[in-house]
Design a protein around this motif. Structure first.
Motif, PDB file in Angstrom:
ATOM      1  N   LYS A 126       0.858  -1.184   0.000  1.00 24.05           N
ATOM      2  CA  LYS A 126       0.000   0.000   0.000  1.00 24.05           C
ATOM      3  C   LYS A 126       0.897   1.237   0.000  1.00 24.05           C
ATOM      4  CE  LYS A 126      -3.682   2.382   2.520  1.00 24.05           C
ATOM      5  NZ  LYS A 126      -4.597   2.327   3.675  1.00 24.05           N
ATOM      6  N   GLY A 127       0.731   2.060  -1.025  1.00 17.46           N
ATOM      7  CA  GLY A 127       1.572   3.232  -1.170  1.00 17.46           C
ATOM      8  C   GLY A 127       2.655   3.029  -2.205  1.00 17.46           C
ATOM      9  N   ALA A 128       2.451   2.033  -3.077  1.00 19.32           N
ATOM     10  CA  ALA A 128       3.500   1.627  -4.019  1.00 19.32           C
ATOM     11  C   ALA A 128       3.428   2.359  -5.353  1.00 19.32           C
ATOM     12  CB  ALA A 128       3.424   0.123  -4.258  1.00 19.32           C
ATOM     13  N   GLY A 129       2.671   3.456  -5.431  1.00 18.67           N
ATOM     14  CA  GLY A 129       2.660   4.252  -6.637  1.00 18.67           C
ATOM     15  C   GLY A 129       1.323   4.260  -7.347  1.00 18.67           C
ATOM     16  N   ALA A 130       1.209   5.141  -8.320  1.00 15.93           N
ATOM     17  CA  ALA A 130      -0.046   5.324  -9.040  1.00 15.93           C
ATOM     18  C   ALA A 130      -0.407   4.096  -9.860  1.00 15.93           C
ATOM     19  CB  ALA A 130       0.053   6.546  -9.947  1.00 15.93           C
ATOM     20  N   THR A 131      -1.703   3.868  -9.990  1.00 15.32           N
ATOM     21  CA  THR A 131      -2.259   2.782 -10.791  1.00 15.32           C
ATOM     22  C   THR A 131      -3.344   3.393 -11.689  1.00 15.32           C
ATOM     23  OG1 THR A 131      -4.184   2.125  -9.472  1.00 15.32           O
ATOM     24  CG2 THR A 131      -2.011   1.365  -8.704  1.00 15.32           C
ATOM     25  N   PRO A 132      -3.893   2.619 -12.619  1.00 21.34           N
ATOM     26  CA  PRO A 132      -4.992   3.168 -13.440  1.00 21.34           C
ATOM     27  C   PRO A 132      -6.230   3.542 -12.633  1.00 21.34           C
ATOM     28  CG  PRO A 132      -4.041   1.235 -14.485  1.00 21.34           C
ATOM     29  CD  PRO A 132      -3.460   1.309 -13.114  1.00 21.34           C
ATOM     30  N   TYR A 133      -6.264   3.155 -11.347  1.00 22.90           N
ATOM     31  CA  TYR A 133      -7.433   3.409 -10.513  1.00 22.90           C
ATOM     32  C   TYR A 133      -7.176   4.520  -9.491  1.00 22.90           C
ATOM     33  CZ  TYR A 133      -7.708  -1.282 -12.434  1.00 22.90           C
ATOM     34  OH  TYR A 133      -7.661  -2.359 -13.291  1.00 22.90           O
ATOM     35  N   SER A 134      -6.131   5.299  -9.678  1.00 28.56           N
ATOM     36  CA  SER A 134      -5.728   6.281  -8.671  1.00 28.56           C
ATOM     37  C   SER A 134      -6.619   7.514  -8.631  1.00 28.56           C
ATOM     38  CB  SER A 134      -4.275   6.713  -8.905  1.00 28.56           C
ATOM     39  OG  SER A 134      -3.380   5.640  -8.689  1.00 28.56           O
ATOM     40  N   ARG A 135      -7.411   7.757  -9.682  1.00 23.79           N
ATOM     41  CA  ARG A 135      -8.359   8.885  -9.686  1.00 23.79           C
ATOM     42  C   ARG A 135      -7.672  10.209  -9.324  1.00 23.79           C
ATOM     43  NH1 ARG A 135     -12.572   7.680  -5.565  1.00 23.79           N
ATOM     44  NH2 ARG A 135     -10.872   6.561  -4.549  1.00 23.79           N
ATOM     45  N   MET A 136      -6.642  10.531 -10.033  1.00 24.41           N
ATOM     46  CA  MET A 136      -5.886  11.775  -9.865  1.00 24.41           C
ATOM     47  C   MET A 136      -4.997  11.779  -8.620  1.00 24.41           C
ATOM     48  SD  MET A 136      -6.870  13.282 -12.584  1.00 24.41           S
ATOM     49  CE  MET A 136      -6.171  14.920 -12.381  1.00 24.41           C
ATOM     50  N   GLY A 137      -4.963  10.674  -7.897  1.00 19.74           N
ATOM     51  CA  GLY A 137      -4.098  10.602  -6.728  1.00 19.74           C
ATOM     52  C   GLY A 137      -2.665  10.277  -7.125  1.00 19.74           C
ATOM     53  N   ASP A 138      -1.763  10.391  -6.144  1.00 19.19           N
ATOM     54  CA  ASP A 138      -0.353  10.133  -6.437  1.00 19.19           C
ATOM     55  C   ASP A 138       0.056   8.686  -6.177  1.00 19.19           C
ATOM     56  OD1 ASP A 138      -0.192   9.955  -3.660  1.00 19.19           O
ATOM     57  OD2 ASP A 138       0.695  11.946  -3.427  1.00 19.19           O
ATOM     58  N   GLY A 139      -0.876   7.880  -5.651  1.00 21.32           N
ATOM     59  CA  GLY A 139      -0.562   6.474  -5.429  1.00 21.32           C
ATOM     60  C   GLY A 139       0.339   6.203  -4.247  1.00 21.32           C
ATOM     61  N   ARG A 140       0.609   7.235  -3.476  1.00 21.93           N
ATOM     62  CA  ARG A 140       1.516   7.078  -2.344  1.00 21.93           C
ATOM     63  C   ARG A 140       0.754   7.100  -1.011  1.00 21.93           C
ATOM     64  NH1 ARG A 140       5.908   4.515  -3.883  1.00 21.93           N
ATOM     65  NH2 ARG A 140       7.262   5.688  -5.283  1.00 21.93           N
ATOM     66  N   ALA A 141       1.393   6.574   0.010  1.00 24.55           N
ATOM     67  CA  ALA A 141       0.901   6.677   1.383  1.00 24.55           C
ATOM     68  C   ALA A 141       1.951   7.433   2.187  1.00 24.55           C
ATOM     69  CB  ALA A 141       0.674   5.290   1.987  1.00 24.55           C
ATOM     70  N   VAL A 142       1.522   8.096   3.224  1.00 21.27           N
ATOM     71  CA  VAL A 142       2.462   8.841   4.056  1.00 21.27           C
ATOM     72  C   VAL A 142       2.822   8.022   5.291  1.00 21.27           C
ATOM     73  CG1 VAL A 142       1.673  11.078   3.223  1.00 21.27           C
ATOM     74  CG2 VAL A 142       0.598  10.075   5.252  1.00 21.27           C
ATOM     75  N   LEU A 143       3.929   8.390   5.912  1.00 24.55           N
ATOM     76  CA  LEU A 143       4.406   7.656   7.085  1.00 24.55           C
ATOM     77  C   LEU A 143       3.358   7.656   8.191  1.00 24.55           C
ATOM     78  CD1 LEU A 143       6.778   6.176   8.449  1.00 24.55           C
ATOM     79  CD2 LEU A 143       7.598   8.417   9.229  1.00 24.55           C
ATOM     80  N   ARG A 144       2.712   8.785   8.390  1.00 19.14           N
ATOM     81  CA  ARG A 144       1.713   8.924   9.460  1.00 19.14           C
ATOM     82  C   ARG A 144       0.635   7.850   9.358  1.00 19.14           C
ATOM     83  NH1 ARG A 144      -2.922  11.559   8.263  1.00 19.14           N
ATOM     84  NH2 ARG A 144      -1.835  12.633   6.547  1.00 19.14           N
ATOM     85  N   SER A 145      -0.029   7.776   8.223  1.00 21.80           N
ATOM     86  CA  SER A 145      -1.132   6.825   8.076  1.00 21.80           C
ATOM     87  C   SER A 145      -0.625   5.386   8.021  1.00 21.80           C
ATOM     88  CB  SER A 145      -1.950   7.145   6.824  1.00 21.80           C
ATOM     89  OG  SER A 145      -1.154   7.034   5.660  1.00 21.80           O
ATOM     90  N   SER A 146       0.579   5.187   7.496  1.00 19.10           N
ATOM     91  CA  SER A 146       1.144   3.836   7.430  1.00 19.10           C
ATOM     92  C   SER A 146       1.418   3.289   8.828  1.00 19.10           C
ATOM     93  CB  SER A 146       2.434   3.848   6.599  1.00 19.10           C
ATOM     94  OG  SER A 146       2.171   4.271   5.273  1.00 19.10           O
ATOM     95  N   ILE A 147       1.916   4.139   9.717  1.00 14.54           N
ATOM     96  CA  ILE A 147       2.139   3.722  11.101  1.00 14.54           C
ATOM     97  C   ILE A 147       0.820   3.369  11.764  1.00 14.54           C
ATOM     98  CG2 ILE A 147       2.837   4.543  13.395  1.00 14.54           C
ATOM     99  CD1 ILE A 147       5.041   6.172  11.950  1.00 14.54           C
ATOM    100  N   ARG A 148      -0.195   4.182  11.554  1.00 17.60           N
ATOM    101  CA  ARG A 148      -1.495   3.911  12.169  1.00 17.60           C
ATOM    102  C   ARG A 148      -2.065   2.584  11.667  1.00 17.60           C
ATOM    103  NH1 ARG A 148      -4.789   7.478  14.537  1.00 17.60           N
ATOM    104  NH2 ARG A 148      -6.568   6.802  13.268  1.00 17.60           N
TER     105      ARG A 148
END
Length: 492
Positions: A116-138
């Motif tokens: 999770k957070g491994a980059g954009a996919t065709p389903y990213s809907r304008m997102g960057d495909g990344r996850a941040v450290l904060r949410s990943s820790i949670r």
């Protein structure tokens, strides 16, 4: 693989989901993460797939679990699905930042590994495909905390970080969390094909889920009705377990509901502190659709959405309704079982519902801390009301507590409850430690300064939530004043 040392390169991956037709996913490689480094790993999760968590800090595993390298047997892909979000049809969604590496065979069945957070996919809907450290820790901490509580959940194997800047409300650093589950198929996976009027693909997916995850349903008179009923029961029982520990998911969209009844997609979750049945843990949820008190009903609504999607396969509305009718009795039975255990009651008797309702009304009126109240309740002695002071002091309305405790004592006496035996049993189901938001925030802030020791320490405590752990008593404390300003939302 007997006798062969498992490395990041020869990880024994298969990918059963990739056996589905290409319409179900997009094959793609993860986007490399600049200069990745090890943040944390879960030993219990690693053991499930035959890995040594200590080795996950080695360079090859850091490269693999950050998406910079791919194991030789991996077939990376991102799945498509749709869903209802906050009760509204949102159309096509999909793995916008998640990439399935494959699955590993275990004695308990295949377990999928997903970045999770491994980059954009065709389903990213304008997102960057990344996850941040904060949410990943949670997500990492809560996945493992829920597993230790005995609640069905996806698992979290490890977090890898990077100093790459990611823009959310502010600029944060990137991370990739490796999630594990027997399957990441969701209610929205079925809705996708139903709303696109693609019954052939709908049947392919349902047959795949039945054959690979629920083979016992294949011999049912109507396997698709049986699938719906199984999903309803599992979802109902999972949500009852959420309610029993005060867990709030925060985003119970149909695309976040597992066909296996697993707690999935940890975003703006929270554990109840000052009890309020109307509490909303997700700052984005302005209408309170996903409040604590609404979770059971929303789970039922989501099952209806699944039932609608499966109706072309089930064939008759009456059969689908019969399957859906299993939800409420399953929830009620599981909730009753859990509440009896939480109060140390060995039998079911007339008046128990009133006893439970009175307790929750008392908790609501006094906004008592959910986790600490149930843990302290185990110390109540049937014949010694004078020893109730620490428990009474948790509430403003001590007279109200005394009146309820009188009923509770009478109920305990009716089954000849033994204090010491009951306390031991209650301490096995009423956790002392849960992932309070402020505990996660402390770990996050230290990690943002590249100190990851608090994540490991907190993980070790949460892996034993029912143990006293006297050296770490302060992790069970009420939140400090500054924690009242903490907010979590859908932006992660």
């Amino acid at each position: 693989m007997t006798g062969i040392i498992i490395t990041a390169h020869n990880l024994p991956l298969d990918n059963h989901f990739a056996s589905l037709p290409p319409a179900f996913y997009t094959r793609l490689m993860p986007t490399p993460l600049p200069s990745p480094y090890f943040v944390a790993a879960s030993a219990p999760a690693a053991a499930l797939v035959g890995l040594d968590s200590a080795r996950l800090a080695e360079a090859d595993y850091v490269e693999l679990l950050s998406g910079n390298k791919v194991a030789e047997r991996s077939q990376p892909l991102s799945a498509v699905y749709s869903g209802h979000q906050f009760g509204n049809w949102a159309g096509q969604l999909g793995d916008g930042r998640a990439i399935l590496l494959g699955d590993i065979a275990t004695p308990a069945g295949a377990i999928e590994l997903q970045l999770k957070g491994a980059g954009a996919t065709p389903y990213s809907r304008m997102g960057d495909g990344r996850a941040v450290l904060r949410s990943s820790i949670r997500e990492f901490l809560c996945s493992e905390a829920m597993a230790a509580l005995g609640i069905p959940t996806s698992r979290a194997l490890a977090i890898m970080g990077s100093q790459q800047g990611i823009v959310r409300e502010t600029v944060e650093t990137a991370a990739v969390v490796t999630r594990m589950a027997p399957s990441f198929v969701r209610f929205g996976s079925f809705e996708h094909w139903f709303y696109r009027k693609r019954p052939e693909e709908l049947k392919v997916l349902a047959d795949y889920v039945i054959d690979s995850l629920y083979p016992q349903l294949r011999d049912a008179a109507n396997p698709y009705q049986a699938l719906l009923a199984e999903a309803c029961v599992r979802t109902a029982e999972m949500i009852a377990q959420w309610q029993a520990v005060g867990f709030m998911h925060g985003v119970m969209n149909t695309d976040n509901m597992s066909i296996l009844g697993l707690t999935l997609d940890y975003g703006p979750f929270g554990f109840m502190e000052a009890f309020d049945a109307d509490h909303i843990c997700n700052h984005t949820d302005q209408q309170g659709r996903y409040s604590y008190g609404n979770q059971p009903q929303v789970g039922h609504w989501n099952c209806y959405a699944l039932g609608q999607a499966l109706l072309p396969l089930i064939g008759e509305v009456a059969l689908a309704q019969a399957a859906l009718d299993s939800y409420q009795p399953a929830f009620a039975a599981k909730m009753s079982e859990l509440l009896h255990a939480k109060l140390g009651l060995l039998t079911e008797q007339d008046g128990d519902t009133q006893l439970f309702d009175g307790m929750f009304a008392l908790m609501q009126a006094n906004h008592v801390d959910f986790t600490n109240f149930f843990r302290a309740l185990g110390n109540l002695q049937v014949a010694a009301p004078e020893a109730d002071t620490p428990l009474r002091d948790m509430l403003i309305d001590r007279t109200g507590f005394d009146a309820w405790a009188l009923q509770y004592r009478a109920r305990l006496a009716a089954e000849n409850s033994v204090d010491a035996i009951r306390k031991t049993a209650m301490d096995r189901v009423n956790p002392k430690y849960v992932l309070r938001n402020y505990l996660a925030q402390v770990a996050i802030e230290k990690a943002q300064q590249q100190d990851y020791t608090e994540i490991a320490r907190l993980l070790a405590i949460l892996e034993k939530p029912f143990d006293e752990q006297p050296e770490d008593q302060h992790y069970a404390a009420l939140p400090p004043d500054w924690a009242s300003h903490l907010e979590v939302s859908c932006s992660s």
